[in-house]
Design a protein around this motif. Structure first.
Motif: not given
Length: 788
Positions: A158-159, A163-164
């Motif tokens: 997610d990072r 994911g960003r």
């Protein structure tokens, strides 16, 4: 027949009957951009000093950057955070680096709100904002915004860029990588480079190719859809590597040394109008030798190191030019808002003498002048991981003091170019308004007529902390909207306010004057009180931009106000606690996806495991056991970790089982079986038993007895007098069945894939009896800091 559309989430406006003939369709409106919306391109150079851009007075040839300046705007007063990940978090979110929990690079995160290394989701990235307005979003090149413990195939993702808010990604997730053998990720998975160095591969060219391809993929389908491209080169971070024909252009150009370079660049900056005639050049740095005091061999070596850097820079400028040319040839350049910036000042990670293999530095192995001279003709090629010396760092930040990691202007004042023919009438002009990289996002939003989103994916958004520069585009006299900006990096502090700048250097104004190097002194409460009483300097940078006249005594009331203002800003943006532990903070425990264990199992056909998440074998007894099946002529790598600057590899060649330990690129320690491995299924095993303690401060890992076994029968033995003490180096990761990246041994060429069958490889360890945790922490700091 016209389609009926309706905003998603609102009531369906069509008609629904019992049959299709009795019904009228309607469709949720696609997420379209505004007609004529501009493309946006951020180009981010790494470790490039103010005085290294050609358009800022450097003799380095950067025609494509110069072209952006000639047809756009050159800002003389842009600032960053002094470090990589923090600056990049600012330019993508519009928030300060401590607000982004990015006080340091992710490897130096600590468990405090301003420093945990995980950019909060309430601080949306520009990619996430523009997605809501119909933009395609692409990230190319260096990322370094994911916590280091989260960049393996185990995620979480997610990072990662996808994911960003980025829809496509191609590049490397860490702080730096080999330019010929990079650690590449495509979207969310590792890939190998498309070519070898022998076939002409270089990372900068590859990144430009991918950027052009991503845009072409979009425009052939949706020619009117705008895109946001974040293009972050590996250059000009170490290793300084470029094709030889680019380096050859600079033969002899730097023979007069870094002192002469500073004088010439500063004179040129005045000719360009970047600085007024009465501005003084900052002092000669006490940590840097005078060029004329060096030996002839030192001068020859250091001049060559700078020739390599210059060729490296011109080469990446050419790749940027290819991207700009493509946009122009496809009639997209005029309506593309291009912003080009460096993430911090020139880098001092090469040390006072420079290095041809940074992995020696990571492992406390001293560089040897004669060995460096022997490597001189191969600098810039794939064989060496080289970085120039402090003298060129100091010169690269002309006319300012100091360098990356410190908050004098040499660390935080950076080149910044803006180019947008359709949106900016002015061309070839200077802009001297004070600005900071947190201003890039609000400037883009303002220029596009977009309001910051209230929420992204259901997460309420924090306030943007930067201010727009769009009002300066066509008005050179427009006042700056930024009146105050704090700085902090490793407890080195400063603050700007309305033309004045207060600086509190730590551990001192230079290492020589402080009597201590980077991270060698921990800031205590008593020391902080002393610094706040006597350690601040004050400069009127509107008239003294190079910080040459310290007015702390004559302007004491103003200085007191500035110090108080720094603490106000520190409270507002989560700057505290101050942490000077440049050596120790990297050893702080952090949440891990998996606890350390004594047995690790790895499989063929899987992604290489980065060093941060791989088994630790240095300075401890360990064994490597492979379950494999071989035919008569099978060869290849069983398991390996590292690269040509340090690592280990176990492989079969000409029927014999081999193990090579590459000691920081300086020596290959080898054990080989005394007979060929018979065809069939076997257990192939390597064992290492320490025979003495390491001497980590001297760069010597534990000696030990090495042996090879086939089906529990000992087939080869050797004594290793030394091993890598602290770090296997950059690149490759731990891989089964092949050697990704540069070859760990000169006995084969990468990838030397195993042609038999490997079921699994088990690596077992015992406690590191000889492990010096304090020294290991210092090494981790050096490794992490050099990779940002």
């Amino acid at each position: 027949m016209a389609l009926t559309e309706y905003p998603s989430g609102t009531t369906f406006p069509g008609r629904i009957g019992r049959t299709i003939g009795e019904s009228d369709p309607a469709w949720p409106t696609p997420n379209r951009s505004q007609p004529g919306a501009a493309n946006v391109v951020f180009i981010v150079l790494d470790d490039t000093g103010y005085g290294q851009f050609g358009c800022y007075g450097s003799p380095i040839n950067t025609p494509n950057l110069d072209r952006l300046a000639t047809n756009g705007l050159l800002y003389t007063n842009m600032h960053t955070t002094a470090l990589c990940s923090p600056s990049r978090s600012c330019m993508l979110t519009g928030r300060n680096h401590h607000s982004n929990a990015m006080a340091c690079i992710t490897e130096g995160s600590t468990g405090f709100p301003g420093s945990n290394g995980a950019i909060p989701f309430e601080n949306g990235l520009l990619s996430e904002m523009l997605l809501q307005h119909g933009y395609a979003t692409y990230c190319i090149g260096k990322w370094h915004l994911t916590p280091a413990e989260q960049i393996s195939a185990a995620g979480p993702y997610d990072r990662w860029p996808l994911g960003r808010g980025f829809e496509r990604y191609y590049g490397f997730l860490g702080g730096d990588t080999h330019q010929y053998y990079p650690d590449l990720v495509f979207d969310n998975h590792q890939v190998d480079p498309p070519k070898t160095p022998e076939e002409g591969y270089h990372l900068s060219e590859d990144l430009a190719d991918r950027a052009i391809n991503f845009i072409a993929d979009l425009k052939q389908v949706a020619p009117d859809k705008p895109f946001f491209l974040y293009f972050a080169t590996g250059a000009n971070h170490a290793p300084h590597q470029a094709p030889p024909e680019w380096v050859a252009k600079y033969r002899g150009k730097f023979d007069d040394g870094w002192d002469a370079y500073r004088e010439k660049v500063f004179a040129r900056q005045k000719e360009l109008g970047i600085f007024a005639d009465d501005v003084e050049l900052s002092r000669h740095d006490p940590d840097v030798a005078r060029w004329d005091d060096l030996s002839a061999d030192e001068q020859r070596l250091y001049a060559r190191m700078m020739e390599v850097f210059a060729g490296y820079f011109e080469h990446v400028d050419h790749q940027i030019g290819r991207l700009i040319d493509y946009l122009e040839s496809t009639r997209q350049l005029d309506n593309t808002l291009v912003m080009l910036v460096s993430d911090n000042g020139a880098s001092a990670e090469g040390g006072p003498h420079g290095s041809v293999n940074e992995n020696k530095f990571f492992n406390n192995v001293p560089d040897d002048l004669q060995q460096n001279l022997d490597a001189i003709d191969d600098l810039g090629g794939p064989k060496y991981f080289n970085h120039y010396s402090w003298g060129w760092t100091f010169a690269g930040n002309t006319p300012f003091r100091r360098w990356k990691r410190e908050t004098y202007r040499g660390g935080v004042a950076d080149g910044f170019l803006v180019h947008w023919p359709a949106g900016i009438k002015a061309k070839g002009e200077l802009r001297q308004q004070y600005c900071h990289v947190i201003d890039m996002v609000p400037t883009v939003l303002d220029a596009l007529g977009i309001d910051p989103p209230a929420a992204i994916r259901g997460v309420s958004q924090s306030a943007i902390e930067g201010v727009s520069l769009a009002h300066t585009f066509d008005d050179a006299q427009a006042p700056s909207k930024r009146h105050t900006q704090y700085f902090e990096m490793f407890a080195h502090r400063s603050i700007y306010h309305d033309g004045w700048r207060a600086v509190c250097p730590f551990p001192g104004a230079s290492f020589a004057e402080a009597g201590a190097g980077f991270g060698a002194v921990e800031l205590t409460e008593d020391k902080l009180r002393e610094l706040d009483a006597t350690g601040w300097e004050l400069y009127h940078v509107d008239v003294d931009p190079t910080e040459t006249k310290n007015l702390a005594e004559s302007e004491r009331p103003r200085l007191v106000e500035m110090i108080a203002l720094w603490y106000t800003e520190a409270g507002k943006y989560h700057v505290l606690p101050l942490d000077s532990r440049g050596t120790m903070r990297f050893a702080d425990p952090r949440p891990q996806i998996s606890a350390e264990r004594e047995s690790y199992v790895y499989f063929p056909g899987t992604q290489a495991v980065p060093e941060n998440t791989a088994v630790k074998v240095l300075n401890r007894a360990h064994s490597i056991t492979a379950e494999a099946e071989l035919a008569e002529n099978d060869n290849g790598v069983i398991v390996c970790q590292g690269s040509n600057i340090g690592g280990y590899t176990m492989f079969v060649q000409d029927g014999l089982l081999h193990y090579v330990h590459n000691y920081v690129g300086a020596q290959e320690l080898h054990v080989v079986s005394n007979a060929a491995v018979a065809p069939g299924r076997h257990t192939l095993r390597y064992e290492f038993v320490p025979t003495g303690p390491p001497d980590l401060l001297a760069g010597r890992g534990t000696p030990g007895h090495a042996r090879l076994l086939v089906d529990d029968d000992v087939v080869g033995e050797a004594d290793f007098p030394v091993t890598v003490p602290l770090s296997l180096g950059i690149g490759g990761g731990l891989a089964v069945g092949r050697n990704p990246g540069s070859p760990i041994t000169t006995m084969y060429a990468s990838p030397f894939a195993f042609t038999g069958t490997i079921d699994k490889v088990t690596i077992s360890t015992s406690p590191a009896e000889h492990h010096d945790h304090e020294e290991a922490a210092r090494a981790e700091a050096r490794v992490a800091m050099a990779r940002q």
